[in-house]
Design an enzyme around this catalytic site. Structure first.
Site, mmCIF file in Angstrom:
data_model
loop_
_atom_site.group_PDB
_atom_site.id
_atom_site.type_symbol
_atom_site.label_atom_id
_atom_site.label_comp_id
_atom_site.label_asym_id
_atom_site.label_seq_id
_atom_site.Cartn_x
_atom_site.Cartn_y
_atom_site.Cartn_z
ATOM 1 N N HIS A 93 0.786 -1.313 -0.082
ATOM 2 C CA HIS A 93 0.017 -0.151 0.097
ATOM 3 C C HIS A 93 0.723 1.214 -0.178
ATOM 4 O O HIS A 93 0.323 2.547 -0.134
ATOM 5 C CB HIS A 93 -0.999 0.051 1.270
ATOM 6 C CG HIS A 93 -1.713 -1.356 1.523
ATOM 7 N ND1 HIS A 93 -1.426 -2.263 2.186
ATOM 8 C CD2 HIS A 93 -2.784 -1.926 0.825
ATOM 9 C CE1 HIS A 93 -2.242 -3.471 2.356
ATOM 10 N NE2 HIS A 93 -3.155 -3.255 1.176
ATOM 11 N N GLU A 145 -2.977 3.244 2.228
ATOM 12 C CA GLU A 145 -2.589 3.741 0.805
ATOM 13 C C GLU A 145 -2.668 5.364 0.923
ATOM 14 O O GLU A 145 -1.892 6.005 0.458
ATOM 15 C CB GLU A 145 -3.290 3.334 -0.262
ATOM 16 C CG GLU A 145 -2.716 3.656 -1.837
ATOM 17 C CD GLU A 145 -3.695 3.313 -2.828
ATOM 18 O OE1 GLU A 145 -4.042 1.976 -2.974
ATOM 19 O OE2 GLU A 145 -3.832 4.226 -3.725
ATOM 20 N N ASN A 243 -10.454 -3.186 -2.070
ATOM 21 C CA ASN A 243 -11.094 -3.557 -3.374
ATOM 22 C C ASN A 243 -12.179 -4.631 -3.193
ATOM 23 O O ASN A 243 -12.957 -4.743 -3.873
ATOM 24 C CB ASN A 243 -9.820 -3.821 -4.209
ATOM 25 C CG ASN A 243 -9.142 -5.357 -4.133
ATOM 26 O OD1 ASN A 243 -10.003 -6.156 -4.522
ATOM 27 N ND2 ASN A 243 -8.308 -5.251 -3.095
#
Ligand code: SF4
Length: 350
Positions: A93, A145, A243
């Site tokens: 990340h 991230e 995700n």
């Protein structure tokens, strides 16, 4: 495991084919950035020996973290938890410059497994900050991230979590604003956020290319294709995997009457599928294929013994190992780069 979203009353309880079948999305599972990051930890363990410290979860998947822990990886949440001078891997990340500086100050030997596609976003942030833009980072506050990217220019970057936060944005000069984004968002929601931002700031500049990565887009594309055909959608992935969580949302938006996210096959409940003929199945970008195979087997025990693969894209991307690890492996092999010798945490995807 998430709580399911209740079926919409407008959608019939069952639809699709009469035979009980699984529609298996492709692409699904491991992306190139995850594959590289997991490989980096495995190769480091094999080459340098345990322990290898890993800052944060190398990728957001319980199974992967537990498997690497058993092999000698030690996961820590802060760089300061790593003993002075020890070897540490930074996760896929990405990390902020402050984390790199702290690691250097403590003489840590770092292996940076940041996904190259995340690094690309960092570079955009640095460039736009240098050109004195106000940068709107569309992403989720608190995600690693986002923390890493924001850390590149904290005085210039503000995070917008979605369309609901657009009205609160303030900038110094409305003619000098740019947006960038986290790599693992919902494509549609991000574009809606950008549309609203542009309504407020008509001169909003775009990044050179979409930041939402190929793997995120491809996995969402496959889910959108199969969702209208299924009675139930199952997404394999961890709750902290951005995700994977987005895949469940995309499935519901694209017409799946109900969707579940699970880490493991053992979490599936027979009652979820009692009225179903067709089950859609996919997995997040940090999910090893073995976990999908176990879900297929479990569904088979419930009578879903036909599997139809629905492929909407083919992926050929791969990334080489972090530079310093590669150099050490090459030196140990007498100048040749050794072949792919990992005993994988799990097999590759489709
Ligand atoms: Fe890289 Fe995309 Fe995978 Fe994230 S999801 S690790 S950005 S390839």
């Amino acid at each position: 495991m998430d709580q399911p979203t209740a079926p919409s009353p407008q959608v019939p309880a069952t639809r699709g084919d009469a035979v009980k079948k699984i529609l298996l999305a492709a692409p699904r599972g491991y992306c190139a950035g995850v594959d590289r990051a997991v490989d980096a930890v495995e190769q480091a363990l094999a080459h340098y020996g345990a322990p290898i410290y890993v800052r944060k979860e190398i990728v957001h998947n319980k199974y992967v973290v537990e498997a690497l822990s058993r092999r000698g990886a030690i996961f820590v949440s802060k760089t300061d938890e790593v003993p002075e001078g020890a070897r540490v891997v930074f996760s896929a990340h990405g990390v902020s410059p402050a984390v790199h500086a702290r690691a250097e100050a403590r003489h840590l030997r770092t292996i940076d497994a940041t996904c190259p596609l995340v690094t690309k976003v960092h570079k955009q942030a640095i460039r736009f900050a240098k050109d004195d833009y106000d940068i709107i980072l569309v992403g989720h506050t608190g995600h690693e991230e986002v923390e890493g990217t924001q850390g590149e220019a904290p005085e210039r970057i503000q995070v917008v979590n979605g369309p609901h936060e657009v009205d609160a944005v303030t900038v110094r000069d409305p003619e000098k604003v740019v947006w960038i984004s986290q790599t693992t968002l919902s494509v549609d929601e991000t574009m809606e956020t950008v549309r609203l931002l542009r309504e407020r700031f008509p001169h909003l500049a775009d990044p050179p290319a979409d930041d939402i990565c190929y793997a995120t887009q491809n996995r969402q594309g496959a889910v959108k294709t199969i969702a209208p055909r299924v009675d139930v959608m199952v997404v394999v992935g961890s709750g902290n995997s951005s995700n994977s969580v987005r895949l469940k949302e995309v499935a519901l938006e694209a017409g799946a009457p109900v969707a579940y996210r699970v880490d493991y096959a053992r979490e599936l409940e027979e009652s979820w599928f009692a009225e179903a003929n067709t089950v859609g199945l996919t997995s997040g970008a940090s999910v090893p294929e073995i976990l999908v195979r176990e879900v297929v087997e479990r569904l088979g025990e419930m009578g879903f013994d036909e599997v139809e693969m629905v492929r909407t894209a083919t992926e050929k991307i791969s990334f080489s190992l972090p530079k310093n690890l590669r150099a050490d492996l090459r030196a140990a092999a007498g100048g040749r780069m050794p072949g792919h010798r990992r005993e994988p945490v799990a097999g590759h995807t489709c």
